[in-house]
Design an enzyme around this catalytic site. Structure first.
Site, PDB file in Angstrom:
ATOM      1  N   HIS A  58       0.843  -1.202   0.000  1.00 14.32           N
ATOM      2  CA  HIS A  58       0.000   0.000   0.000  1.00 14.32           C
ATOM      3  C   HIS A  58       0.882   1.257   0.000  1.00 14.32           C
ATOM      4  O   HIS A  58       0.668   2.178  -0.801  1.00 14.32           O
ATOM      5  CB  HIS A  58      -0.902  -0.022   1.241  1.00 14.32           C
ATOM      6  N   GLU A  59       1.875   1.268   0.891  1.00 15.84           N
ATOM      7  CA  GLU A  59       2.760   2.430   0.980  1.00 15.84           C
ATOM      8  C   GLU A  59       3.586   2.599  -0.292  1.00 15.84           C
ATOM      9  O   GLU A  59       3.844   3.729  -0.728  1.00 15.84           O
ATOM     10  CB  GLU A  59       3.684   2.307   2.198  1.00 15.84           C
ATOM     11  N   HIS A  62       1.784   4.549  -2.836  1.00 15.38           N
ATOM     12  CA  HIS A  62       1.994   5.989  -2.669  1.00 15.38           C
ATOM     13  C   HIS A  62       3.358   6.404  -3.218  1.00 15.38           C
ATOM     14  O   HIS A  62       3.492   7.431  -3.888  1.00 15.38           O
ATOM     15  CB  HIS A  62       1.924   6.359  -1.185  1.00 15.38           C
ATOM     16  N   ASP A 161      -5.894   8.428   3.974  1.00 15.17           N
ATOM     17  CA  ASP A 161      -5.753   8.876   2.587  1.00 15.17           C
ATOM     18  C   ASP A 161      -6.973   9.663   2.137  1.00 15.17           C
ATOM     19  O   ASP A 161      -6.862  10.586   1.325  1.00 15.17           O
ATOM     20  CB  ASP A 161      -5.545   7.668   1.657  1.00 15.17           C
TER      21      ASP A 161
END
Length: 376
Positions: A58-59, A62, A161
């Site tokens: 997930h990170e 980003h 987010d």
């Protein structure tokens, strides 16, 4: 960072895990052991590790989006309630922040969809909802976690987010500071809701509420700093009264200065007043233990301290401090001599002074034009 364990570097980004994550593994092991014994306990630990692998992905969603806009990410840190990626600088446009913010949840959507395909579409809502039940299918539970991560992260409040997506949308019509304040206020309100519900159902929600509140407050303060920084010069807020160390000084002399002042960081200069480096309290004490008090202070100092001219804007100073991840910025004059320091504490004091002056004018305690903010 001192409470984090370095797991290594992936594609130029350091991955760290906070020590509280280890406590989470112990707690999961014990709770699953009570349900199904040793096999269930180890499966629970494996499940949490798989969950945090999804958080790392997930990170990196980003990170990939940020790098598309030439924004690097020095590190990410994993906490029991999620991960935090540190951007080298903030996105310059609302559209950029929107893309960066939405990239993380889209990774979880892709993971959940992939697991669903692997299970042949047999994962039901009941299986995916039984995240805490080790008797449910491992992959179905993992798919449920990713669905939950999407829903949780899309809540329109900081530090999720969804809060950044909301700010990006608001910033298209409002100022960046006002958009941040609205999203942060929603986040703080949500934190109180988490805490209240946690009192009656799950104490973990209280911990999450505290984290959300502090993160939202920090985001609001960062926006205030960013708004002020464009119109303030470094020379207006830098520290000018501070102790210095000569390069020839010993650690024993540095420790005496540490004990006799309130400083934690000491610039090391040469005979002409040019910066040689910066020695911090922690580096000082560590080197003292390893090499003794007679060791030159130069052996403990950092050489990566950026310099900035005192006529530059505070905004540029903040960018340098964030990019280099340093405790202070050296402020120099036209001859490159050290004339001041910029620290995180300096910036915090600046905001308090400006807030106090604004409040005084608002309630009529001061008359006339607002005074120009000078050195603090």
């Amino acid at each position: 960072m001192g409470w984090s364990l370095n797991l290594g570097t992936i594609a130029g980004t350091t991955v760290r895990v906070h020590f509280t994550f280890l406590l989470l593994l112990v707690w999961i092991w014990l709770t699953h052991y009570q349900i199904g014994g040793t096999p269930a306990a180890w499966e629970g630990v494996a499940f949490i590790i798989a969950v945090f692998a999804c958080v790392v992905l997930h990170e990196f969603g980003h990170i990939a989006a940020a790098r598309y806009f030439d924004i690097s990410t020095p590190d990410i840190t994993l906490f029991p309630i999620g991960g935090v990626a540190r951007l080298e600088r903030m996105p310059e446009e609302p559209g950029q922040e929107f893309v960066i913010a939405v990239a993380g949840p889209l990774v979880n959507v892709a993971i959940a969809a992939l697991i669903f395909v692997l299970l042949g579409g047999s994962a039901g809502v009941e299986q995916m909802a039984g995240i805490e039940d080790p008797r449910m299918n491992f992959l179905a539970r993992l798919a449920g976690v990713n669905v939950f991560l999407v829903l949780f992260n899309m809540i329109p409040a900081f530090p999720m987010d969804g809060g950044r997506i909301l700010r990006a949308a608001l910033a298209a019509r409002l100022s960046w500071s006002r958009a941040t304040q609205i999203a942060a206020t929603i986040g703080q309100g949500l934190a109180f809701v988490f805490g209240f519900v946690g009192l009656f159902y799950n104490p973990l929600l209280i911990f999450i509420g505290i984290f959300v509140y502090l993160a939202a407050a920090a985001e609001a303060q960062n926006a205030q700093i960013r708004e002020v920084a464009t119109s303030v010069l470094v020379g207006d807020v830098m520290i000018t009264e501070f102790a210095r160390l000569e390069r020839s000084a010993t650690l024993d002399e540095a420790i005496e200065m540490l004990l006799s002042t309130t400083q934690h960081d000491f610039p090391v200069i040469d005979s002409a007043g040019h910066l040689e480096g910066l020695v911090t309290r922690n580096d000082m004490i560590r080197t003292l233990k390893e090499k003794g008090p007679a060791e030159p202070v130069a052996s403990a100092m950092r050489n990566d301290i950026p310099k900035i001219h005192y006529r530059k804007s505070l905004e540029e100073s903040l960018r340098l401090m964030q990019q280099a991840d340093v405790p202070a910025i050296a402020v120099v004059d036209n001859s490159d001599r050290l004339v001041g320091l910029m620290t995180h504490e300096t910036i915090g004091e600046m905001l308090m002074v400006r807030s106090a002056v604004s409040d005084a004018f608002r309630f009529g305690r001061l008359r006339g034009s607002k005074p120009r903010l000078t050195r603090i």
